[in-house]
Design an enzyme around this catalytic site. Structure first.
Site, PDB file in Angstrom:
ATOM      1  N   SER A 122       0.824  -1.061  -0.059  1.00  0.00           N
ATOM      2  CA  SER A 122      -0.122  -0.009  -0.056  1.00  0.00           C
ATOM      3  C   SER A 122       0.870   1.393  -0.008  1.00  0.00           C
ATOM      4  O   SER A 122       0.370   2.405  -0.198  1.00  0.00           O
ATOM      5  CB  SER A 122      -0.931  -0.082   1.128  1.00  0.00           C
ATOM      6  OG  SER A 122      -1.420  -1.223   1.626  1.00  0.00           O
ATOM      7  N   HIS A 143      -2.259  -3.457  -6.737  1.00  0.00           N
ATOM      8  CA  HIS A 143      -2.967  -2.981  -5.525  1.00  0.00           C
ATOM      9  C   HIS A 143      -4.384  -3.265  -5.394  1.00  0.00           C
ATOM     10  O   HIS A 143      -5.159  -2.433  -6.042  1.00  0.00           O
ATOM     11  CB  HIS A 143      -2.418  -1.584  -5.120  1.00  0.00           C
ATOM     12  CG  HIS A 143      -3.048  -0.997  -3.835  1.00  0.00           C
ATOM     13  ND1 HIS A 143      -3.666   0.005  -3.815  1.00  0.00           N
ATOM     14  CD2 HIS A 143      -2.765  -1.399  -2.613  1.00  0.00           C
ATOM     15  CE1 HIS A 143      -3.944   0.276  -2.492  1.00  0.00           C
ATOM     16  NE2 HIS A 143      -3.424  -0.866  -1.829  1.00  0.00           N
ATOM     17  N   GLU A 155      -5.126  -1.023  -8.519  1.00  0.00           N
ATOM     18  CA  GLU A 155      -4.214  -0.428  -9.158  1.00  0.00           C
ATOM     19  C   GLU A 155      -3.008  -1.016  -9.751  1.00  0.00           C
ATOM     20  O   GLU A 155      -2.330  -1.868  -9.167  1.00  0.00           O
ATOM     21  CB  GLU A 155      -3.693   0.844  -8.293  1.00  0.00           C
ATOM     22  CG  GLU A 155      -4.649   1.580  -7.725  1.00  0.00           C
ATOM     23  CD  GLU A 155      -4.250   2.831  -6.771  1.00  0.00           C
ATOM     24  OE1 GLU A 155      -4.169   4.071  -6.895  1.00  0.00           O
ATOM     25  OE2 GLU A 155      -4.006   2.127  -5.507  1.00  0.00           O
ATOM     26  N   ASN A 194      -4.568   6.320  -2.551  1.00  0.00           N
ATOM     27  CA  ASN A 194      -4.063   6.544  -1.466  1.00  0.00           C
ATOM     28  C   ASN A 194      -3.443   8.057  -1.118  1.00  0.00           C
ATOM     29  O   ASN A 194      -3.625   8.798  -0.311  1.00  0.00           O
ATOM     30  CB  ASN A 194      -3.377   5.256  -0.605  1.00  0.00           C
ATOM     31  CG  ASN A 194      -4.322   4.425  -0.102  1.00  0.00           C
ATOM     32  OD1 ASN A 194      -5.558   4.522   0.128  1.00  0.00           O
ATOM     33  ND2 ASN A 194      -3.889   3.146  -0.153  1.00  0.00           N
TER      34      ASN A 194
HETATM   35  P1  NAD Z   1      -2.085  -9.576   6.933  1.00  0.00           P
HETATM   36  O1  NAD Z   1      -1.167  -9.342   8.184  1.00  0.00           O
HETATM   37  O2  NAD Z   1      -3.454  -9.857   7.173  1.00  0.00           O
HETATM   38  O3  NAD Z   1      -1.426 -10.782   6.047  1.00  0.00           O
HETATM   39  C1  NAD Z   1      -0.121 -10.871   6.051  1.00  0.00           C
HETATM   40  C2  NAD Z   1       0.366 -12.428   5.897  1.00  0.00           C
HETATM   41  O4  NAD Z   1       1.336 -12.597   5.339  1.00  0.00           O
HETATM   42  C3  NAD Z   1      -0.011 -12.882   7.280  1.00  0.00           C
HETATM   43  O5  NAD Z   1      -0.692 -14.284   7.176  1.00  0.00           O
HETATM   44  C4  NAD Z   1       1.583 -13.414   7.630  1.00  0.00           C
HETATM   45  O6  NAD Z   1       1.678 -14.781   8.110  1.00  0.00           O
HETATM   46  C5  NAD Z   1       2.087 -13.736   6.078  1.00  0.00           C
HETATM   47  N1  NAD Z   1       3.545 -13.722   5.710  1.00  0.00           N
HETATM   48  C6  NAD Z   1       4.521 -13.263   6.612  1.00  0.00           C
HETATM   49  N2  NAD Z   1       5.649 -13.415   6.083  1.00  0.00           N
HETATM   50  C7  NAD Z   1       5.584 -13.990   4.800  1.00  0.00           C
HETATM   51  C8  NAD Z   1       6.210 -14.616   3.702  1.00  0.00           C
HETATM   52  N3  NAD Z   1       7.684 -14.544   3.902  1.00  0.00           N
HETATM   53  N4  NAD Z   1       5.616 -15.246   2.834  1.00  0.00           N
HETATM   54  C9  NAD Z   1       4.319 -15.540   2.530  1.00  0.00           C
HETATM   55  N5  NAD Z   1       3.360 -14.983   3.540  1.00  0.00           N
HETATM   56  C10 NAD Z   1       4.122 -14.212   4.702  1.00  0.00           C
HETATM   57  O7  NAD Z   1      -1.777  -8.089   6.188  1.00  0.00           O
HETATM   58  P2  NAD Z   1      -2.673  -7.681   5.133  1.00  0.00           P
HETATM   59  O8  NAD Z   1      -3.716  -6.696   5.655  1.00  0.00           O
HETATM   60  O9  NAD Z   1      -3.456  -8.792   4.243  1.00  0.00           O
HETATM   61  O10 NAD Z   1      -1.816  -6.908   4.163  1.00  0.00           O
HETATM   62  C11 NAD Z   1      -0.877  -7.431   3.222  1.00  0.00           C
HETATM   63  C12 NAD Z   1      -0.284  -6.466   2.244  1.00  0.00           C
HETATM   64  O11 NAD Z   1      -1.379  -5.910   1.403  1.00  0.00           O
HETATM   65  C13 NAD Z   1       0.517  -5.348   3.008  1.00  0.00           C
HETATM   66  O12 NAD Z   1       1.575  -4.999   2.201  1.00  0.00           O
HETATM   67  C14 NAD Z   1      -0.740  -4.277   3.085  1.00  0.00           C
HETATM   68  O13 NAD Z   1       0.012  -2.817   3.149  1.00  0.00           O
HETATM   69  C15 NAD Z   1      -1.425  -4.533   1.657  1.00  0.00           C
HETATM   70  N6  NAD Z   1      -2.741  -4.132   1.507  1.00  0.00           N
HETATM   71  C16 NAD Z   1      -3.494  -3.949   2.690  1.00  0.00           C
HETATM   72  C17 NAD Z   1      -4.827  -3.777   2.808  1.00  0.00           C
HETATM   73  C18 NAD Z   1      -5.764  -3.708   3.919  1.00  0.00           C
HETATM   74  O14 NAD Z   1      -6.598  -2.797   3.778  1.00  0.00           O
HETATM   75  N7  NAD Z   1      -5.422  -4.729   4.812  1.00  0.00           N
HETATM   76  C19 NAD Z   1      -5.348  -3.109   1.500  1.00  0.00           C
HETATM   77  C20 NAD Z   1      -4.315  -2.990   0.583  1.00  0.00           C
HETATM   78  C21 NAD Z   1      -3.149  -3.510   0.511  1.00  0.00           C
END
Ligand code: NAD
Length: 649
Positions: A122, A143, A155, A194
């Site tokens: 993000s 994204h 995106e 964003n």
């Molecule tokens: P989350 O914490 O819910 O999930 C992340 C997952 O990745 C966890 O299950 C963790 O165990 C796993 N993980 C850690 N290391 C890893 C590895 N080496 N290989 C594979 N998996 C691994 O986080 P999220 O909210 O799903 O966010 C994930 C990404 O998406 C981030 O970069 C975040 O910025 C982006 N994002 C989040 C949102 C949101 O609203 N949550 C929206 C858009 C983008």
């Protein structure tokens, strides 16, 4: 360079985003490997997909057996195995540069030479992640928004070295998921949505820091005066103040004191029970429509528009893509560039300059592109040009249309994110299209709503508190323009058809709906009555008792009931719907055009006249048609027992 056919993919990270992305891809028919670092984490993700698919099936939002979708998803912990056969890898691991770089280095080593590697980051730079690989040209941002199953926007973002073909393949992939991609051409942290949304929350925070506004007033002003779906403080609480804080902090951007102090106190918003509002011990979000007097809403919007201007000026994204992004990803009722053009870019620039002068803060420095537009006199809609060119009326934002060679004008109400609800702009666009299209080329018009949930759920009530009564008059004018359009019009209804949506169908000549559709006039629930001819057209169609029942009680009818009552020509089974409409259109485009036009005219005009007047209208029409080539052709075809070939005269 590459054969960019994407058939199989791996999603790394089974958290909130990862499992959602995997689910969306599996629904679209892809084979997906879902990978996390531990067995139970990836199983959790899988179970969430299972649960979500059940929900979708219950609500009839997928037309597949959930088990078939699940069968396309396999879970793994071993990274090498997970990515070995993937054409596309989407990383959705925690938002941490080091973690992501390690993952990308491993993926690079374990995947095929032409595997596309995408990050769902993000706030990080794509290029900073891509550096960890030997193939940065294969790395892009992809994204998704939370939750991926519901949010339509993605995106697709380029790092400095990303190959154009990789972006094209990414865009195509997103489209194959039935989602809307926007292109982010340069590597800016936070991409488009964003970036433009950050000042919405940030600037509100700075205003609050200055000490002379209340949280409730700012939120109320943005929602009730400016039509935003949530107030800035409300939105920040919703998303989590820590998320906002970290996204700014890592780029050394100034953060309002009111936000950083709450983050320090771990009052992070809804998820901790307290942020700007108190959800556990207080009333939660508690602003009223009457709050918001005297709030400088332009200050907040000027900064968002300035951000959009930077993105356009730096060639990161087009105004069209920014605006689609803000609508679908940011939930805004209209795009930020469009808002700027309506407010007047000179007004926006002046506001930024005032603030800059007063505070000296860098964030108010006007974007070069904004200054340039204003200096060239391109100050927005009134000037004929701003972010958009309005010389031909401007682009259509809320409808799309296509005119086929045979003369079918297909008009799509294209605002799926709001169930195709009508804003004033949207009414105006429909009217403008019908007024500017060359009638000679049109044999019939088909109106339809985008997506499979609604024809139109009505007038956009977020606009109601903002609109002047004179704006609301455009409802009636548009409906009348449809009613008076000289060619036959068809309403193709699939899903909700309520309020203004129903009024538009009532102004059409022919109405067909899928059996699952719902029709009604819920205006009374808002303290209103139908304002687009609904009461008058309904009473002529179904009589007084039924009209009154519909309007007084805000009732919704099933398609079958609506057919019984005579509102619909037919309620049709979903899988016969397209064919039914095609048959109708076929008859209309191949029929004698002048006769169809005259038929429409005498039926409509005769309806409210005395029988004598009606009969004489008909006689005149009949006389007129008796001299046309179409009539001679029709009679000849009848005599020769063949299909007529009308020339349209
Ligand atoms: P989350 O914490 O819910 O999930 C992340 C997952 O990745 C966890 O299950 C963790 O165990 C796993 N993980 C850690 N290391 C890893 C590895 N080496 N290989 C594979 N998996 C691994 O986080 P999220 O909210 O799903 O966010 C994930 C990404 O998406 C981030 O970069 C975040 O910025 C982006 N994002 C989040 C949102 C949101 O609203 N949550 C929206 C858009 C983008």
């Amino acid at each position: 360079m590459m054969d960019a056919e994407i058939e199989s993919l791996a999603v790394l990270g089974a958290g909130s985003m990862g499992h959602g992305i995997a689910e969306v891809a599996a629904i679209a028919g892809y084979d997906v490997v879902l990978r996390d670092i531990e067995e139970d984490l990836v199983e959790d993700g899988y179970e969430q997909i299972e649960w979500s698919l059940e929900k979708l099936a219950e609500k009839n939002q997928i037309d597949q057996d959930p088990d078939d979708v699940l069968a396309r998803i396999s879970t793994m912990v071993d990274l090498e195995a997970a990515v070995a056969d993937a054409d596309l890898v989407i990383e959705a691991a925690p938002e941490d540069l080091e973690i992501k770089r390690n993952i990308f280095a491993d993926v690079d080593a374990a995947s095929g030479e032409e595997t596309i590697m995408a990050t769902n980051t993000s706030s990080l730079r794509v290029g900073d992640i891509a550096e960890a690989t030997d193939r940065p040209e294969y790395v892009c941002g992809m994204h998704f928004f939370n939750p991926p199953v519901k949010m339509d926007l993605v995106e697709v973002a380029a790092g400095e070295q990303t190959a154009a073909a990789v972006i094209d393949a990414g865009v195509e992939f997103v489209e194959s998921l039935d989602k809307t991609p926007i292109r982010v051409r340069k590597d800016v942290p936070q991409f488009v949505v964003n970036n433009v949304l950050t000042p919405f929350m940030g600037e509100a925070g700075f205003m609050y820091d200055e000490g002379d506004v209340e949280i409730q007033d700012v939120d109320a002003a943005m929602v009730f005066q400016r039509g935003y779906p949530m107030g800035p403080f409300e939105l920040n609480d919703f998303g989590g103040l820590d998320i906002f804080y970290h996204s700014r902090e890592q780029w050394d951007d100034p953060i309002p004191e009111s936000i950083s102090s709450r983050v320090d106190a771990e009052d992070l918003g809804r998820k901790t029970g307290k942020g700007f509002y108190d959800y556990d011990d207080g009333e939660g979000v508690n602003y009223e429509p009457t709050d918001g007097e005297g709030i400088d809403t332009l200050r907040i919007e000027a900064r968002m528009i300035n951000e959009a201007a930077k993105l356009v000026g730096d060639d990161v994204a087009d105004p069209e893509d920014i605006d689609i992004g803000m609508r679908l990803g940011g939930g805004l009722p209209e795009g930020t560039c469009r808002t700027g053009d309506k407010l007047g870019l000179d007004t926006v620039l002046e506001k930024l300059r005032d603030l800059h002068e007063r505070t000296g803060a860098e964030r108010y420095e006007p974007a070069d592109y904004l200054v340039e537009l204003v200096e060239n006199g391109h100050t927005g809609e009134k000037a004929g040009k701003g972010f958009y060119d309005y010389s031909d009326g401007g682009p259509y934002h809320y409808i799309s249309h296509e005119l086929t060679e045979e003369g079918k004008l297909h008009v799509l109400f294209d605002r799926e994110e709001r169930l195709n609800a009508f804003s004033t702009d949207m009414f105006n666009e429909v009217q403008r299209l019908l007024e500017t299209v060359d009638d000679e080329d049109v044999a019939c018009v088909v109106f339809e709503g985008a997506g499979d949930r609604a024809f139109s759920a009505g007038a956009d009530i977020t606009g109601f508190t903002v609109a002047e009564p004179t704006d609301l008059a455009s409802v009636d004018e548009t409906v009348q323009t449809i009613y008076e359009y000289p060619r036959p019009t068809v309403a193709k209804i699939d899903g909700f058809c309520l309020g203004a949506g129903l009024e538009i169908t009532l102004a059409c000549d022919l109405r067909y709906a899928t059996e699952g559709s719902r029709l009604g006039s819920p205006e009374i629930d808002l303290g209103l009555i139908p304002g687009g001819g609904g009461t008058q057209r309904l009473v002529r169609l179904v009589g007084e008792p039924r009209t009154k029942e519909l309007v007084y009680r805000g009732m919704q009818l099933s398609a079958d009931q609506a057919e019984d009552w005579g509102i619909l020509n037919r309620a049709v089974e979903a899988d016969e719907f397209e064919e039914t409409i095609d048959d109708v259109v076929d008859d209309l485009v191949n029929g004698p055009q002048t006769a169809l036009e005259v038929a429409k005219q005498v039926i409509q005009e005769g309806q409210d006249a005395s029988l004598d007047t009606g009969l004489s209208l008909e006689a005149q029409g009949f006389g007129l048609l008796a001299t046309t080539d179409d009539m001679l052709e029709g009679v000849a075809a009848f005599n020769q027992d063949r299909e007529p070939d009308f020339g349209g005269d």
